[in-house]
Every structure is written in structure tokens, then in C-alpha cells.
Scaffold this motif. Structure first.
Motif, PDB file in Angstrom:
ATOM      1  N   LEU A   1       0.831  -1.209   0.000  1.00 54.60           N
ATOM      2  CA  LEU A   1       0.000   0.000   0.000  1.00 54.60           C
ATOM      3  C   LEU A   1       0.866   1.260   0.000  1.00 54.60           C
ATOM      4  CD1 LEU A   1      -2.902  -1.014   2.420  1.00 54.60           C
ATOM      5  CD2 LEU A   1      -3.031  -0.650  -0.062  1.00 54.60           C
ATOM      6  N   LEU A   2       1.938   1.256   0.780  1.00 52.78           N
ATOM      7  CA  LEU A   2       2.839   2.407   0.793  1.00 52.78           C
ATOM      8  C   LEU A   2       3.493   2.604  -0.572  1.00 52.78           C
ATOM      9  CD1 LEU A   2       4.542   2.043   4.292  1.00 52.78           C
ATOM     10  CD2 LEU A   2       2.989   3.858   3.543  1.00 52.78           C
ATOM     11  N   MET A   3       3.900   1.523  -1.218  1.00 46.47           N
ATOM     12  CA  MET A   3       4.513   1.628  -2.538  1.00 46.47           C
ATOM     13  C   MET A   3       3.503   2.164  -3.557  1.00 46.47           C
ATOM     14  SD  MET A   3       6.873  -1.840  -2.576  1.00 46.47           S
ATOM     15  CE  MET A   3       6.559  -2.086  -4.276  1.00 46.47           C
ATOM     16  N   PHE A   4       2.260   1.686  -3.500  1.00 41.88           N
ATOM     17  CA  PHE A   4       1.217   2.185  -4.399  1.00 41.88           C
ATOM     18  C   PHE A   4       0.975   3.669  -4.151  1.00 41.88           C
ATOM     19  CE2 PHE A   4      -3.223   3.274  -5.153  1.00 41.88           C
ATOM     20  CZ  PHE A   4      -3.314   3.011  -6.510  1.00 41.88           C
ATOM     21  N   GLY A   5       0.863   4.063  -2.888  1.00 39.56           N
ATOM     22  CA  GLY A   5       0.634   5.474  -2.546  1.00 39.56           C
ATOM     23  C   GLY A   5       1.769   6.360  -3.025  1.00 39.56           C
ATOM     24  N   PHE A   6       3.000   5.902  -2.864  1.00 39.18           N
ATOM     25  CA  PHE A   6       4.150   6.678  -3.315  1.00 39.18           C
ATOM     26  C   PHE A   6       4.135   6.819  -4.833  1.00 39.18           C
ATOM     27  CE2 PHE A   6       8.604   7.002  -4.691  1.00 39.18           C
ATOM     28  CZ  PHE A   6       8.930   8.194  -4.073  1.00 39.18           C
ATOM     29  N   GLY A   7       3.848   5.721  -5.543  1.00 38.34           N
ATOM     30  CA  GLY A   7       3.778   5.776  -7.005  1.00 38.34           C
ATOM     31  C   GLY A   7       2.676   6.714  -7.476  1.00 38.34           C
TER      32      GLY A   7
END
Length: 193
Positions: free
Chosen positions: A25-31
């Protein structure tokens, strides 16, 4: 295997699953946040703003025309794929401060509708900040129907503050198709067939 050991394995697996979901989820949010961050950074630094309307063009439009100088503006057009793209004239002599218009023709030689975008570049590089586009087809994406041809204007003014040693400016556009469909590959034949 003991029940105690099985419970600790399940707890470890559950804990690991939660951690992996949080990381994903953090990686998706950052992207997802990268696009607005990129735009904000480009706006602050002035990088990658070649296709934006020049907000200072109105000020340049209201300046006095410098009749003592003439700058030759050369027009270049490049297209990718089956797009036909060319200026209606190859060059124009301009007095700094004078509002000028040049027309470009773009043709879609494909049998389908395409979306395309033009990206400008300038030579010499130092002329970039003095070449003010008031209206340009490069400000937006263009949609061309199958086999359609359009005439599109570029309205510009050269800032009278252009250094005196610059006698020629080349405005070059590269027009390319956006989201070009993938070319289907031919099926591979089995070896020995």
C-alpha cells in the motif's frame, strides 16, 4: 509438530502478511503521489515547461516593435510514424516585439483516429526564453480522424530583449502519436515444422 509451534507459525505468517500488505500500500501510494510531485517540482524549477502557454507573452505583445533589428526565424517539423507534418513556410523575417503567425499542416495518414502531441525545441538554446508563444497547437494534444488534415497556427512574438548577437532562431517541432497501439506479433512456428 506441536500445537504451540503451529500457532507461532500462523502468528508469524499473519504478521508477515500484514507487513507485506502495508508495504504494498505504501509503494502504491508513493507511485500515485509521484505524478503531482513531479509536476510541482517542474513548476518550481521551470523544467519541462516547453508545451505550456507563455504567461508573459501578453507583456511582450504590448512592447514596442524594434524596427532596427530583424531576426530570421526558421521553422522545422519532424513527425513520427505515418503523420505528415510541415510548416507552410520555411522561414520568416521578424522584428522583435512584432506579433507573428505561422501555419503548420498536420496529416493523419493512418486509417484510424490518433491522438498526437507536438514538442518544441529551439536553437540556439539561449533563444528559448525570448521566444514567446501566444497560441500554439503544442499546448494541447491533438486528435486527428482517419486521413484528416488540419491547419494549425503558432502565434508568437520575440522579446526585444533577445541578445543582439542572435540573428537566427530555429523553432523545431517533433509531432508524435500518443498511446500507439501495439503491433500484433506473428505466431511463432514450432521448430522443425
Amino acid at each position: 509438530m506441536s500445537t504451540q509451534h503451529a500457532r507461532s507459525d500462523r502468528a508469524f505468517n499473519r504478521s508477515m502478511l500484514i507487513k507485506l500488505v502495508v508495504v504494498a500500500l505504501l509503494m502504491f501510494g508513493f507511485g500515485w503521489a509521484l505524478v503531482p510531485m513531479y509536476r510541482a517540482i517542474c513548476e518550481v524549477t521551470g523544467v519541462n515547461n516547453l508545451v505550456q502557454r507563455d504567461t508573459t507573452a501578453r507583456e511582450a505583445r504590448n512592447t514596442q516593435v524594434d524596427m532596427t533589428r530583424t531576426v530570421s526565424v526558421e521553422f522545422d517539423a519532424n513527425a513520427r510514424g505515418l503523420l505528415g507534418f510541415k510548416p507552410e513556410q520555411n522561414s520568416l523575417d521578424v522584428h522583435p516585439g512584432e506579433v507573428m503567425t505561422v501555419m503548420y499542416d498536420i496529416s493523419n495518414n493512418e486509417g484510424r483516429t490518433i491522438d498526437a502531441q507536438a514538442i518544441p525545441s529551439y536553437a540556439p538554446k539561449q533563444a528559448t526564453e525570448y521566444f514567446r508563444k501566444i497560441e500554439c497547437f503544442c499546448f494541447t494534444q491533438q486528435t486527428l480522424q482517419a486521413n484528416e488534415t488540419k491547419r494549425m497556427p503558432v502565434v508568437f512574438v520575440i522579446d526585444p530583449k533577445l541578445p543582439k548577437d542572435v540573428k537566427t532562431i530555429t523553432l523545431s517541432y517533433t509531432f508524435f502519436e500518443l498511446n500507439k497501439p501495439a503491433v500484433p506479433q506473428a505466431p511463432k512456428q514450432a521448430a522443425g515444422a
